[in-house]
Design an enzyme around this catalytic site. Structure first.
Site, PDB file in Angstrom:
ATOM      1  N   GLU A 106       0.861  -0.755  -5.326  1.00 14.47           N
ATOM      2  CA  GLU A 106      -0.183   0.358  -5.379  1.00 14.47           C
ATOM      3  C   GLU A 106       0.458   1.802  -5.816  1.00 14.47           C
ATOM      4  O   GLU A 106       0.952   2.452  -4.824  1.00 14.47           O
ATOM      5  CB  GLU A 106      -1.129   0.610  -4.305  1.00 14.47           C
ATOM      6  CG  GLU A 106      -2.367   1.566  -4.403  1.00 14.47           C
ATOM      7  CD  GLU A 106      -2.613   2.201  -2.978  1.00 14.47           C
ATOM      8  OE1 GLU A 106      -3.801   2.744  -3.152  1.00 14.47           O
ATOM      9  OE2 GLU A 106      -1.699   2.480  -2.204  1.00 14.47           O
TER      10      GLU A 106
ATOM     11  N   ASP B 195       0.879  -1.317  -0.026  1.00 18.85           N
ATOM     12  CA  ASP B 195       0.091   0.036   0.179  1.00 18.85           C
ATOM     13  C   ASP B 195       0.936   1.199  -0.076  1.00 18.85           C
ATOM     14  O   ASP B 195       1.953   1.157   0.517  1.00 18.85           O
ATOM     15  CB  ASP B 195      -0.804  -0.021   1.270  1.00 18.85           C
ATOM     16  CG  ASP B 195      -1.791   1.328   1.240  1.00 18.85           C
ATOM     17  OD1 ASP B 195      -2.597   1.271   0.481  1.00 18.85           O
ATOM     18  OD2 ASP B 195      -1.502   2.147   2.270  1.00 18.85           O
TER      19      ASP B 195
END
Length: 705
Positions: free
Chosen positions: A415, A360
């Site tokens: 991401e 993330d």
């Protein structure tokens, strides 16, 4: 909108001398493969050379000083609290800013200074507590512990070890407690890991919201009730969110407080292991949402101010704070921070059996500006130079190196909203080492079309461009929507399409309204074209496959701590009188067809038609012919479509079928023959009836499967 790939027109204007290029290639012979794939990167060859040198230098330093990354990444074997073979206890912490370190807890009636640690070099502290004379357990399983820190200012601080394996919160307590986790009979894995999937079909999941009841669901509930659904839907991977412990439930798991602890709000560590093991028994690969981009600001039960200073695990001053997320930022150049983070990666792989990670917030890691206020245009100068945090980039390369060295079949996903080139190239070729990256521009495009344009004004060329605009030889995970689009303040695709009518007109006992009809047909089409054209993997957030109504909102003060929107109403698909079953059926059969035909692992599709007036998109991939008619009203009889090979074609998926809530306008017994009639630069073509708002997949039955 995010740039997922650079635009050829925005070519790099930097100059790179022949000598500099030759030097880079001498250091990195495999860099030639990257530069061949993207010649616009040639001016930046020295940048890739420097990055690779930094990675290698750090890796070599780890080898010289720690005996290699294998040993270095086993920090959890010595740091924290451990029961010794003789019944004693060995404890170790890194607290460079502390004046003194002590262990206390239930085992010594919370005497804060009875067990002082011994100071070692480099800010480390250790403690050995000998066994009791009767050799009984010194610190029982399930008892509470705290590390006591005496700061340089003399302040006494009670802390949870950064290496704590289990933390819980009792009743209405604000802070979490550290629980010594040492069960007599730890869970033993029964099943081997599944083979690495050819194409990823990912079911993005959150354990806590997986029940229709207004409460936090458990690992057990997910294992027994949700895993069978995922298997039935044809997904071969699950991506588990919010597993690393986070004190604030409404953070969606992105404000981590205890990095080595599986969230106790869903159950015990052993129950999470059972979940992963059960998924493996079903042939499902399991990814963890890995949050190493930042950490919670909590100090009582988090990493922040662990040793009484703000710079223990994080940068000092403003550099250590993320202004948008109100969180702390890791000092990736710190030796012990590297040990902590790399050991954390290994812990989840080894202790829990995860098969990989979705990292993330990679954009925040890659740049000193963290992507805040940036509108990435695709100009290559945005990806190089002083704005790049090369300490963080080195860590990313080390992390991917570790994962793929330990478990070659493990998968890592980035991401990144910026479109950083080479992120998914091998490290030896100048890349970041990720296997896949998220195609983050695609969901933005669908939301933009639904919000700002009438159906008849949709630009077919722009849709195709967005779905196919990806960096050469880098693999992408496509998705029409993820958890981001479901959160409060935004809407899921189904809610954008059908809105309030989802409350009143989803019964099969009532006629189709124009809104519900449009919504159901476009929902299927958007998901299929994203699945088939958008990448080398596909992701869906739990519940969105059947058009889950409403939005997602966790209990918080602003909603009176309500769980009403923090749940997934899977029972809606089981009700035969509701139309949700149609979308669920289509999603299942779409995935099952991909499992059989493998279009995600096939080369990128060749688009043969993107007709603006007719609103037709057609392309071939994996021996299949995909056809989409986005026109709101026009159907086409004997519509000619080009093909690369001749033969007899049959319909293998039809969004207009009855079981998908369609209007049954196509005869599936019809044979379509592709003959030597050139069309759209294709040597063969066939004629097809294409109703409005329909997606079709035709298969050449003359070709071997």
């Amino acid at each position: 909108m995010a740039a997922s790939a650079g635009h050829p027109a925005r070519e790099a204007r930097s100059e790179c001398s022949e000598e500099a290029l030759a030097a880079a290639l001498a250091d990195m012979p495999e860099l030639a493969r990257l530069l061949e794939a993207d010649p616009y990167l040639k001016p930046f060859a020295p940048e890739f050379q420097r990055r690779y040198k930094r990675f290698n230098q750090t890796l070599n330093n780890i080898g010289e000083n720690e005996g290699g990354i294998d040993k270095f990444s086993r920090g959890y074997e010595s740091f924290g609290v451990h029961r010794c073979a003789d019944g004693g206890l060995y404890c170790k912490e890194w607290a460079p800013g502390a004046e003194g370190v002590f262990l206390t807890g239930d085992f010594n009636d919370w005497n804060p200074f009875a067990y002082p640690y011994k100071k070692l070099d480099f800010g480390k502290w250790e403690l050995y507590i000998p066994p009791k004379q009767n050799r009984s357990v010194l610190v029982p399983h399930g008892s509470k512990l705290k590390v006591v820190i005496r700061s340089k200012s003399g302040e006494i601080l009670y802390r949870i070890s950064p290496w704590a394996k289990y933390v819980t919160r009792d009743g209405d307590n604000v802070n979490y407690d550290w629980i010594h986790w040492d069960p007599e009979h730890p869970y033993k894995f029964k099943h081997s890991k599944p083979k690495k999937p050819r194409g990823l079909r990912i079911y993005e999941s959150h354990v806590g919201i997986s029940s229709y009841e207004g409460k936090i669901a458990s690992y057990k509930h997910f294992t027994c009730n949700i895993l069978p659904r995922i298997k039935d839907l044809g997904y071969n991977c699950i991506q588990l969110m919010a597993i690393m412990e986070h004190a604030y439930y409404a953070s969606f798991g992105y404000q981590i407080t205890s990095f080595f602890a599986a969230s106790s709000r869903y159950g015990t560590p052993e129950e999470l292991k059972e979940l992963v093991d059960t998924a493996h028994s079903m042939g499902i690969t399991v990814f963890l949402d890995m949050v190493h981009s930042h950490a919670s600001k909590n100090s009582e039960d988090g990493l922040n101010m662990f040793d009484g200073t703000e710079s223990c695990y994080f940068h000092y001053g403003p550099k250590g704070n993320h202004n948008l997320w109100d969180s702390r930022l890791f000092a990736y150049s710190s030796w012990e921070v590297l040990r902590f983070l790399l050991s954390n990666i290994r812990w989840w792989l080894e202790e829990y059996g995860f098969d990989g990670f979705r990292f993330d917030g990679v954009t925040s890691m890659l740049y000193h500006h963290h992507g805040i206020g940036q509108n990435f245009s695709g100009d290559y100068h945005e990806y190089f130079g002083l704005q790049v945090d090369e300490d963080a980039l080195t860590y990313i390369m080390l992390a991917n190196h570790l994962v793929h060295t330990l478990y070659p079949d493990s998968i890592t996903i980035a991401e990144d909203v910026s479109g950083m080139p080479a992120l998914c190239f091998p490290i030896s070729q100048g890349g970041g080492g990720f296997d896949y990256r998220l195609a983050m521009a695609i969901p933005d495009k669908w939301i933009q079309l639904l919000k700002e344009y009438k159906d008849e004004d949709w630009d077919m060329g722009n849709i195709v461009y967005t779905l196919t605009n990806r960096r050469c030889l880098e693999k992408y995970i496509a998705y029409a929507e993820s958890h981001d689009q479901a959160l409060v303040g935004d809407k899921s695709l189904a809610f954008w399409l059908m809105d309030a009518e989802m409350y009143t007109n989803m019964s099969v006992l009532t006629p189709f309204t124009p809104v519900i009809d449009r919504g159901i047909q476009l929902h299927k089409m958007i998901r299929l074209i994203t699945h088939a054209l958008g990448g080398e993997g596909y992701l869906n957030f739990m519940g969105n496959e059947f058009g889950h109504p409403e939005w997602l909102d966790f209990p918080r003060k602003g909603n009176n701590e309500s769980y009403h929107y923090a749940r997934r109403q899977f029972h809606l698909t089981d009700d035969d009188l509701l139309r949700y079953k149609f979308l669920n059926n289509f999603d299942r059969d779409m995935n099952k067809l991909e499992e059989r035909c493998h279009w995600l692992s096939a080369p990128q599709a060749h688009v043969s038609e993107e007709h603006e007036t007719n609103k037709i998109i057609a392309f071939e991939r994996a021996g299949l012919l995909f056809v989409f008619n986005f026109h709101p009203s026009n159907s086409y009889t004997d519509y000619r479509l080009g093909t690369t090979v001749p033969g007899k074609y049959k319909i293998v998926l039809d969004s207009d079928a009855a079981e998908y809530g369609g209007h049954q306008r196509l005869d599936h017994n019809t044979d379509f023959f592709s003959k030597p009639f050139e069309h759209n630069n294709h040597p063969y073509s066939l004629l097809v009836y294409i109703p409005n708002r329909v997606a079709l997949i035709l298969q050449n039955v003359d070709l071997p499967n």
